[in-house]
Every structure is written in structure tokens, then in C-alpha cells.
Design a protein around this motif. Sequence first.
Motif, PDB file in Angstrom:
ATOM      1  N   SER A 196       7.046   9.692  -1.398  1.00 18.23           N
ATOM      2  CA  SER A 196       7.840   8.765  -0.592  1.00 18.23           C
ATOM      3  C   SER A 196       9.322   9.091  -0.686  1.00 18.23           C
ATOM      4  O   SER A 196       9.742   9.957  -1.465  1.00 18.23           O
ATOM      5  N   GLY A 199       1.564   8.404  -3.550  1.00 16.63           N
ATOM      6  CA  GLY A 199       2.486   7.730  -2.647  1.00 16.63           C
ATOM      7  C   GLY A 199       3.888   7.664  -3.207  1.00 16.63           C
ATOM      8  O   GLY A 199       4.877   7.895  -2.497  1.00 16.63           O
ATOM      9  N   PRO A 214       5.521   2.588  -3.592  1.00 19.88           N
ATOM     10  CA  PRO A 214       4.158   2.631  -3.052  1.00 19.88           C
ATOM     11  C   PRO A 214       3.087   2.317  -4.090  1.00 19.88           C
ATOM     12  O   PRO A 214       3.360   2.205  -5.285  1.00 19.88           O
ATOM     13  N   SER A 269       0.872  -1.177   0.000  1.00 19.45           N
ATOM     14  CA  SER A 269       0.000   0.000   0.000  1.00 19.45           C
ATOM     15  C   SER A 269       0.909   1.228   0.000  1.00 19.45           C
ATOM     16  O   SER A 269       2.104   1.115  -0.240  1.00 19.45           O
ATOM     17  N   ASP A 270       0.355   2.380   0.297  1.00 15.11           N
ATOM     18  CA  ASP A 270       1.191   3.580   0.424  1.00 15.11           C
ATOM     19  C   ASP A 270       1.871   3.658   1.784  1.00 15.11           C
ATOM     20  O   ASP A 270       2.775   4.473   1.981  1.00 15.11           O
ATOM     21  N   LYS A 271       1.439   2.823   2.740  1.00 12.10           N
ATOM     22  CA  LYS A 271       1.932   2.947   4.113  1.00 12.10           C
ATOM     23  C   LYS A 271       2.627   1.706   4.638  1.00 12.10           C
ATOM     24  O   LYS A 271       3.383   1.788   5.599  1.00 12.10           O
ATOM     25  N   SER A 272       2.398   0.551   4.027  1.00 15.29           N
ATOM     26  CA  SER A 272       2.926  -0.694   4.574  1.00 15.29           C
ATOM     27  C   SER A 272       4.004  -1.292   3.685  1.00 15.29           C
ATOM     28  O   SER A 272       3.831  -1.399   2.468  1.00 15.29           O
TER      29      SER A 272
END
Length: 292
Positions: A196, A192, A187, A179-182
Motif C-alpha cells: 500500500s 496489503g 490494510p 480490508s486490503d481494498k476498502s
Amino acid sequence: MWSSPLPAADSTRTPGTDSTPRAAPSTTSTMSTPSRSAYVTRLSRRRSAAPRRLMPEPWRKGAEKEKWFKDWFKEFYGSEEDDIFALAFQYLEGAPVKKDDEGIAYGSDASFGPINPNGSEGNDLRDELSDFYDYLGIPYTFRDGVTQQPETKRARSVDCSGFQRLVWGYRARYPLMSSDKSGDGLPRTANGMARSDVGAEIIPLKGVGAADRPRSIDVLQPGDLVFFKLDARTNQRLDHVGLYMGHDTDGHMIFVSSREEVNGPTIGDKGGTSRLDGNGYYASTLRSAKRL
């Protein structure tokens, strides 16, 4: 800055996972035999460029003297193995189907996404959210342990960021986030990717407004990711990403991306001229660029 190995002929990797090596399909370049009539002329005019490949380690000053670089350079100097550009062109309209040893179609004409029942021509006609595993039709386990399942309605489809993840990640083995966060790597979305820490900032993002358009884009090199602000409804998010291809023989800076208007990857001009120079639709909405 991340980098990763090119596919090796003796690889034993398994498709459908980012936690173990996967087999590199045997491919041949399609760049010399384009099939989409809307852009055949542009393809034939494109200037030849040096191949763009991923190194096995991030670049740093003095790396040309290190063993890993010397070994990599010796192996791939003059290689006719598909580079990033050739991989990208294996998803344009009319591209032939390519399958791996397990029968998974990893290359062919790709769509952007399924019809949006609430959309219309020029207004969200097709759904976004189609990633590379949707195109492939297989579950995919990322480096963070997250497994994503493909949606049947998104088969053979990739949105703009999904297209880049298909080319750079699944095909060229750049690490991918779930994802964009994990996770770590590239991303999920254009926003993202642009925001990033992945890659080197070539054109820094200053903002998303018209006043934040870069004053100069001469620093771009073929293979750079270019990011755009197309839709005011997405507020501060960047909402489109493409792969810069270089200059055509008319001197224009062109790029390839997956677009709703064309229903898939293209360097054609439907929905906006595929040029970064001048004052066309995409040229005026360009906001930043990165180099992987």
C-alpha cells in the motif's frame, strides 16, 4: 503518510468504532517485567531505545518549527505513557489482563488463532484471519462504514497482521482499513500493508524471491514494520509482518510478531530465530520494511 494522535487522558472516544474517538485505557508499561521464559533472556539483553509514538500529523520537512509539533513534543517528551513497544508486549505469553471502563479486555496473553482441523504441526496447525476485533470480541465499525463482527472461535486471537492492527490501530489510533481494498489507513493483511501507499518505504519491495532479499538492513529503526515471504504457496504475496524492536546487547536485530508455531505474539525463536541479521529463517525471508 498517515499518523494519528496518541491516547489522551481526557478522551471521550467509544470502543468498537473507527469513526469516533474512543477512550484510551489507563495502562502501565510491562516491558520491564517480561513473563515468557523462552525469551526472558533476550528481553533482559535488549538495549533501551527512545520511545516510539505516533505524531498527530504526518511528518514533513520543517515540521519541528510548526505549532502542532511543538505542542505534541512538549506534551510527550519524557512521558512514561506506554509507547508502541510497551503496547506490543502487553499481548505476549503471560501478560496480565487489562480491562477498560466497560469491562472489555483490551490487553492480555494473545493466541494466533483456532486449531485448523485440516492442519498439523508445522503445516497450518492454526487458522489465520483473526483480526483485532476478534481478539476484543466486539463488533467494530471502520472509517468506511463497514462493520465487522468477531468470531467466537477467534476470541483473544490475532494473526500477524491482526497483531499489528491491534497495537497500531486499536491501541495507538492509527487509521485502519476494513480490508486490503476498502477505506484508508493500515490494510488488513501483511501483503496489503507492504504494497500500500501507507507509511514511508524504508526498504523497498523488489520482489518475493530469494534474490530479492535486501542487501543491507542498516537503515531500519525501532518501530519499523518488517515484511517477509515465508510460504511458497502464497505465490507473489508477502505473508508475514513483524515490528522491529532494535538491537539486543549482543548486537542482533530482533523483532516481535504473532506466529502460528508459538500460538501468539513472541520474540522467541520457536519456528525461526527472531533476528533480522545473519542467515536464519526470518533474516533470509525478509523482503521489505516501512515506517509509519
